[in-house]
Write a protein that holds these residues in place. Structure first.
Motif, mmCIF file in Angstrom:
data_model
loop_
_atom_site.group_PDB
_atom_site.id
_atom_site.type_symbol
_atom_site.label_atom_id
_atom_site.label_comp_id
_atom_site.label_asym_id
_atom_site.label_seq_id
_atom_site.Cartn_x
_atom_site.Cartn_y
_atom_site.Cartn_z
ATOM 1 N N THR A 1 2.562 14.678 -75.938
ATOM 2 C CA THR A 1 3.533 13.611 -76.459
ATOM 3 C C THR A 1 4.464 14.337 -77.289
ATOM 4 O O THR A 1 3.976 15.329 -78.169
ATOM 5 C CB THR A 1 2.973 12.628 -76.829
ATOM 6 N N GLU B 1 7.842 7.607 -78.834
ATOM 7 C CA GLU B 1 6.575 8.564 -78.139
ATOM 8 C C GLU B 1 7.050 8.551 -76.776
ATOM 9 O O GLU B 1 7.369 7.870 -75.945
ATOM 10 C CB GLU B 1 5.445 7.371 -78.315
ATOM 11 N N SER C 1 5.681 10.787 -73.098
ATOM 12 C CA SER C 1 4.988 11.599 -72.487
ATOM 13 C C SER C 1 5.356 12.871 -71.663
ATOM 14 O O SER C 1 6.246 12.378 -70.861
ATOM 15 C CB SER C 1 3.648 10.852 -71.860
ATOM 16 N N GLY D 1 0.028 16.267 -79.877
ATOM 17 C CA GLY D 1 0.708 14.956 -79.941
ATOM 18 C C GLY D 1 0.488 14.114 -81.232
ATOM 19 O O GLY D 1 -0.456 14.315 -82.011
ATOM 20 N N TYR E 1 -1.121 8.925 -75.150
ATOM 21 C CA TYR E 1 -0.645 9.639 -73.790
ATOM 22 C C TYR E 1 -0.646 8.796 -72.552
ATOM 23 O O TYR E 1 -1.700 8.054 -72.299
ATOM 24 C CB TYR E 1 -1.639 10.783 -73.679
#
Ligand code: 5AD
Ligand code: SF4
Length: 467
Positions: free
Chosen positions: A183, A202, A204, A229, A235
């Motif tokens: 991510t 954020e 993914s 991430g 995720y």
């Protein structure tokens, strides 16, 4: 010229992630020229530098280890605490000096610090000799900016992005252990933290792209991968299909690379399924980094950390119970605005409860633009330093205690390099991520060997290879 601003960087509005395939072909037009790359900060930056290195090498540059030899200097910066910034500015002074005698030297700054509007203004006003400024969202533009360099400072920084780039090329630091992004960005906005402003929302990567990259790494002989991430547990939340982190981790484990790790797994969205996968697969390492930040519920609330100390302890106990011999480390900040002595004592209580294998401890550093930067703070720096000292005493006590339990036992260690201090030794990591200096020949670098631990120290172990 594109300059960043925090209003756009804070944008939470949900725009679907766009995926772009980077099919870039650059020519080696700088053959015989040298680059000097310096990286500050976290694993994410270390991995971004592997992308920068790939660009520079594709353009024909060769790496050199001294600034004075270089034709291009790239500083990949960190913004998470003030001292990271001070180091960059200090280093810039050296580069400026060099440019007086080496007129063609190209100076380039990228990374999180350049996502801060004030810092970009500072570079523009006080450091006009810097040639190229590029942000975290458009690192792929770096080669073009170098090739088409104009005799004027060029600033190209975007505030936010809904983009995920695939087919990024990396010139990796190691042939044994590799970072793999899963991510980008962060949605949590912990009140002390600049990362959501510098890395955007954020996003993914798609599961197949990640799994293909890891299959390729296995085929290339990699022994270990670490999924990266800001909060790996989140995720898949932005993907159209239902694809939680536990499922991704399981699919990664099944590829059969010897060691799989992940960072950072925060104490929210840490599902039972995820614990189950860590427990089930021998190649998912029994090591979890679980940042607590503070042992006081009051402070956690002010930090916008979405859990209580009680919930954290329950999760901690569940992981310990489900995963035999798991090692757990944490991050702790002392001196958050108006943290009381009682709050701090609760942090010590928590450390005494968890008896961490290790902890990264920090004094709170005010980051302009964050919510905490506006909070009133009456605690003196002296008091904060004293708390850090007292915290480290307790943390180090437990690190040593944990390390002592390894004395006399045999553990598998992935050997990653020659020891810097003693060339007759090599070094590597246990499954629980403990650093071990080992008496063994260099030929074992890249292998997992059995090591008998002879001595435990606070931050490392010594051992001998068992044939
Ligand atoms: N001051 C001090 N420490 C910080 N961290 C993040 N932001 C700050 C700040 N403003 C720490 C947190 C985080 C780690 C990567 O850095 O503990 O987990
Ligand atoms: Fe920063 Fe919190 Fe996001 Fe971690 S989860 S990157 S500490 S805002």
């Amino acid at each position: 010229m594109n300059k960043p601003n925090f209003k756009d960087a804070m944008n939470r509005c949900k725009i679907a992630t766009e995926y772009e395939d980077l099919q870039e072909n650059y020519k080696p037009v700088f053959i015989g020229k040298k680059y000097f790359l310096r990286t500050y900060g976290c694993q994410m930056n270390v991995h971004d530098s592997e992308q920068i290195r790939s660009y520079l090498e594709t353009l024909g540059y060769e790496e050199c280890l001294s600034l004075e030899e270089s034709d291009i200097v790239v500083l990949n910066t960190c913004a998470v605490r003030e001292n990271a910034k001070d180091k960059v500015i200090g280093f810039l002074g050296r580069a400026k000096h060099l440019k007086k005698t080496k007129k063609d030297l190209i100076i380039c700054i990228c990374g999180c610090l350049m996502q801060e509007p004030n810092e970009v203004d500072n570079i523009q006003e006080k450091h006009p000799y810097v040639d190229i400024v590029v942000g975290t969202h458009n690192l792929h533009e770096l080669p073009n900016l170098i090739m088409n360099r104009i005799n004027k400072q060029s600033i190209n920084v975007y505030s936010n992005s809904n983009q995920v780039y695939e087919n990024v090329q990396y010139s990796r630091d190691s042939k044994i252990s590799a970072w793999v992004n899963i991510t980008y960005g962060c949605n949590n906005f912990c009140t002390y933290c600049i990362v959501p402003y510098t890395r955007g929302r954020e996003r993914s990567r798609k599961p197949e792209a990640i799994l293909n990259e890891i299959r390729g790494l296995k085929a290339a002989g990699y022994k270990e991968i670490t999924l990266l991430g800001q909060n790996v547990n989140s995720y898949g939340k932005d993907l159209e299909e239902d694809y939680p982190f536990s499922k991704l981790l399981e699919e990664v484990a099944k590829i059969g690379i010897e060691r799989v790790r992940f960072v950072t797994s925060n104490p929210w969205n840490f599902t039972d399924e995820l614990i189950g996968v860590v427990a089930k697969y021998d190649n998912v390492m029994p090591y979890i980094h679980l940042p607590i930040q503070s042992g006081s519920n009051e402070v956690l609330k002010k930090m916008n950390r979405p859990y209580t100390v009680e919930e954290y302890k329950r999760l901690f106990d569940k992981i310990k119970q489900a995963v035999p011999n798991v090692a757990i480390t944490t991050d702790i900040i002392v001196g958050f605005p108006n943290e009381t002595e009682e709050d701090f004592q609760q942090t010590l209580d928590l450390v005494n409860y968890c008896k961490y294998d290790g902890a990264f401890t920090f004094i709170y550093s005010k980051r302009e633009g964050t919510i905490a930067a506006k909070m009133d703070d009456k605690v003196s720096l002296e008091e904060k330093e004293d708390r850090l000292y007292r915290l480290n005493e307790v943390v180090n006590h437990y690190s040593l205690e944990k390390n002592k339990t390894y004395e006399g036992i045999e553990v598998p260690v992935l050997i990653v390099g020659e020891s810097e201090k003693d060339s007759s030794k090599v070094y590597g990591y246990t499954e629980t991520n403990k650093l071990v200096n080992v008496e063994a020949p260099k030929s074992v670098i890249g292998s997992i060997i059995n090591v008998k631990i002879t001595e435990a120290k606070s931050f490392s172990l010594d051992g001998k290879m068992i044939l």
